[in-house]
Design an enzyme around this catalytic site. Structure first.
Site, PDB file in Angstrom:
ATOM      1  N   SER A   1      -9.055  15.195 -20.872  1.00 36.72           N
ATOM      2  CA  SER A   1      -9.443  16.597 -20.979  1.00 36.72           C
ATOM      3  C   SER A   1     -10.393  17.028 -19.873  1.00 36.72           C
ATOM      4  CB  SER A   1     -10.127  16.843 -22.330  1.00 36.72           C
ATOM      5  OG  SER A   1     -11.340  16.089 -22.413  1.00 36.72           O
TER       6      SER A   1
ATOM      7  N   ASP B   1     -12.739   8.964 -20.489  1.00 32.05           N
ATOM      8  CA  ASP B   1     -12.029  10.176 -20.916  1.00 32.05           C
ATOM      9  C   ASP B   1     -10.623   9.833 -21.407  1.00 32.05           C
ATOM     10  OD1 ASP B   1     -11.181  12.744 -21.326  1.00 32.05           O
ATOM     11  OD2 ASP B   1     -10.991  13.257 -19.207  1.00 32.05           O
TER      12      ASP B   1
ATOM     13  N   ASP C   1       0.828  -1.209   0.000  1.00 32.43           N
ATOM     14  CA  ASP C   1       0.000   0.000   0.000  1.00 32.43           C
ATOM     15  C   ASP C   1       0.860   1.254   0.000  1.00 32.43           C
ATOM     16  OD1 ASP C   1      -2.213  -1.587  -0.119  1.00 32.43           O
ATOM     17  OD2 ASP C   1      -3.220  -0.707   1.625  1.00 32.43           O
TER      18      ASP C   1
ATOM     19  N   HIS D   1      -3.607  -2.342  -2.516  1.00 34.00           N
ATOM     20  CA  HIS D   1      -3.719  -1.155  -3.371  1.00 34.00           C
ATOM     21  C   HIS D   1      -2.691  -1.161  -4.504  1.00 34.00           C
ATOM     22  CE1 HIS D   1      -6.781   1.578  -1.605  1.00 34.00           C
ATOM     23  NE2 HIS D   1      -6.621   0.758  -0.581  1.00 34.00           N
TER      24      HIS D   1
END
Length: 640
Positions: A632, A628, A193, A226
């Site tokens: 942007s 995206d 992590d 993670h």
């Protein structure tokens, strides 16, 4: 003689009164400190409950996010290409003369690690060319390492073990300042992590990987839950890389997937101490974990196919069907919200297009999203159902391999015996002292060291001293919320803990002020959770109030809030901080929304739509970031 006796008696009485006053002051101070400690404890409980609820939501939607990744995103190219192609790409990246950051040359030296530390202290970024070269070299080194690293204290006399850092660069720099830089005489183990949540995850990775390349036998890394590209979508690291390395973020993120998959899974010190990120289960098999091909596990959030799923469609062997979402939740129209006086922190196939249309058809006010934080499937292969077609994981991962890794990355200890599914996080298990004792006995071990959980003092000892939790990110939830810690292990295997707290804003505050800030922040987060479920909560409250008096009992209020939010908090204790109480002790239930105000409505938006959008804002942000492609911040050509 009589006068002397009188004076002595007077002095004795004064002394007695002074002692009584001191005792009263001492009692008052102890009560005062106890109240502060209680407030800090419940604030930490609020933060932790919300955090675990968000993790569970991530796991519930893991199949859907995988579907989005496979069909929409700049991240869908899981193959980074051959090493030769990667090197060719790196050479095409020019480093301009105007660049004032570190210029790395490989193999790295101590001078390079020092220049990186100085640059990051000055908030400089490492150029994308060097980042890619560093990741490429790190991947080559990690591929040579076993799944489980074996270390010895006989050479260095002491090993420093650090827990979660979560992008908090100041904590890492403070550890190095207090404990010294990694070297042959000062070895380190970082227990996963490294990324997400904090603002400097990429800098932490760069520093750790650079020291790993300079001292491959004296700096060691375990994988955490993670170190997973799907987790990074939700908790900030993907966004951080996109912001800092816009045009090259795609290559960096794709290469990081490979680097994550090659990180070792566990470490054993002196054949007596096992270190994993999360924990264990009653089926944890270290021999098995040491032998399977760990790089097949790109993400624990992409479960393996079952044999039924592999044989479901003989004509399409490259596809597997998963059900990413269990129910359809009606999106009620609404308006945006803000807390009074508070600033809120800051091309596809036809079946894919049809699926996303069903997911977010705002015009029809329908959102196909997870409903509730404790109602979805646990991260267990047998709970996944079939309904949505999606590509399978490129390399075949067996259910046993997947579960073994999930358990060591996601599990938490509990005080009760036994091993049960971790319903709070939604993945891994809760393991009791008996599970710990059996595993340690089976492998002739003495102790288990793990991380994965924020602890108020930075560490915690449990299971009769056989389990140690170490957490190194101070101020994890809020400034002053917790200390960080690391531990030093000598040949006697007696842990020595070092605590610290990065204190910039809180240095001049009193203890009462620090606790108040933490408490305020926790209650703010909780009020936002309450408001995001306002419609459901109001309807549930009124089941106990058929006459619309606006009041229900404290027990009814507490059970209602828990049944809707599933946060496992002491609601009866918290009610005085969240709602107004009537003179008879009943709860004015609508008052829990009083600290929230509705901003001016947009005529086209119906009353409860924004409430629902706000509830799922994190999920929606992930979806928009996936779509995206050009980073942007707007969606247009990305949808075509």
């Amino acid at each position: 003689m009589g006068c002397g006796t009188s004076v002595t008696g007077s002095r004795a009485k004064k002394s007695e009164r002074a002692i009584k006053a001191a005792i009263l002051i001492q009692r008052w101070y102890r009560c005062y400190m106890a109240r502060l400690e209680m407030r800090r404890q419940y604030a930490l409980s609020i933060f932790q409950s919300i955090e675990y609820a968000e993790e569970q939501a991530q796991l519930q939607l893991s199949s859907f996010f995988t579907f989005m990744l496979d069909h929409f995103t700049y991240l869908n190219e899981t193959d980074t290409g051959s090493d030769v192609q990667l090197l060719e790409y790196e050479r095409t990246i020019e480093v301009p003369d105007s660049y004032r950051g570190p210029r790395l040359s490989f193999p790295l030296t101590v001078a390079d690690t020092n220049s990186l530390l100085h640059a990051f202290k000055d908030q400089q970024h490492l150029h994308a060319r060097y980042v890619l070269q560093l990741l490429h070299e790190t991947k080559k080194l990690l591929k040579q390492m076993p799944n489980i690293i074996h270390l010895s204290t006989s050479y260095s006399k002491e090993i420093t073990i650090c827990g979660d850092l979560h992008g908090k660069l100041d904590d890492l720099l403070l550890i190095f300042y207090k404990n010294g830089l990694p070297s042959e005489e000062n070895p380190y183990l970082f227990n996963g992590d490294f990324v997400d949540r904090g603002e400097n995850s990429i800098e932490i990775l760069i520093i750790l990987f650079a020291f790993l390349l300079v001292y491959p036998n004296h700096l060691h890394l375990n994988r955490g839950n993670h170190e997973d590209h799907i987790m990074n979508l939700r908790y900030g690291f993907t966004k951080e890389v996109m912001k800092k390395y816009r045009s090259h973020s795609k290559k960096i993120l794709n290469l990081l997937q490979d680097v994550y998959s090659w990180l070792p899974l566990a470490t054993v010190i002196d054949s007596k101490v096992l270190i994993v990120h999360g924990g264990i289960s009653d089926t944890t098999d270290l021999d098995f974990l040491n032998l399977f091909k760990r790089n097949k596990m790109k993400s624990v959030l992409r479960p393996p196919k079952s044999s039924t799923e592999r044989n479901h469609d003989p004509e399409r062997t490259d596809f597997v069907e998963y059900s990413p979402i269990r129910r359809v939740k009606k999106c009620l129209p609404g308006q945006d919200i803000a807390v009074k006086g508070m600033t809120r922190p800051s091309s596809s196939s036809s079946h894919t297009r049809r699926y996303t249309s069903d997911l977010l058809d705002v015009g029809e006010h329908m959102c196909l999203l997870h409903d509730g934080v404790n109602s979805g499937p646990l991260l267990e292969a047998q709970y996944l159902e079939s309904s949505v077609r999606m590509p399978s994981v490129p390399s075949e991962l067996t259910a046993k391999e997947w579960k073994q890794v999930v358990d060591i990355l996601w599990s938490d200890p509990k005080n009760q015996n036994g091993c049960t599914p971790n319903k709070v996080r939604g993945g891994g298990c809760y393991f009791g002292p008996d599970v710990t004792a059996r595993l340690l006995k089976r492998y002739n071990l003495k102790m288990l060291i793990r991380s994965h959980e924020c602890k108020q003092e930075g560490y915690e000892i449990s299971h009769d001293g056989q389990v140690i939790t170490i957490f190194s990110a101070s101020n994890y939830y809020e400034d002053g919320s917790n200390r960080g810690a690391y531990l030093k292990l000598n040949p006697d295997l007696i842990p020595r803990f070092v605590q610290y707290q990065v204190s910039k804003a809180t240095r001049k505050q009193t203890l009462h002020q620090r606790v108040s800030v933490v408490e305020w922040s926790a209650l703010k987060s909780l009020r936002e959770k309450l408001y995001s479920r306002r419609s459901e909560l109001t309807a549930a409250f009124r089941q106990y109030d058929p006459n619309y008096t606006g009041r229900i009992s404290a027990t009814e209020w507490a059970s209602t809030v828990e049944s809707v939010l599933h946060l496992d908090l002491p609601w009866r204790t918290l009610r005085s901080r969240l709602v107004q109480l009537a003179p008879d002790g009943s709860v004015e239930y609508l008052s829990c929304f009083n600290d929230l105000e509705i901003e001016p409505a947009i005529k086209e938006v119906q009353p409860a739509l924004v409430e629902t959008l706000y509830r799922y804002r994190t999920d929606l942000e992930i979806i928009f970031n996936i779509i995206d492609k050009d980073h942007s911040g707007t969606l247009g050509s990305d949808l075509h």
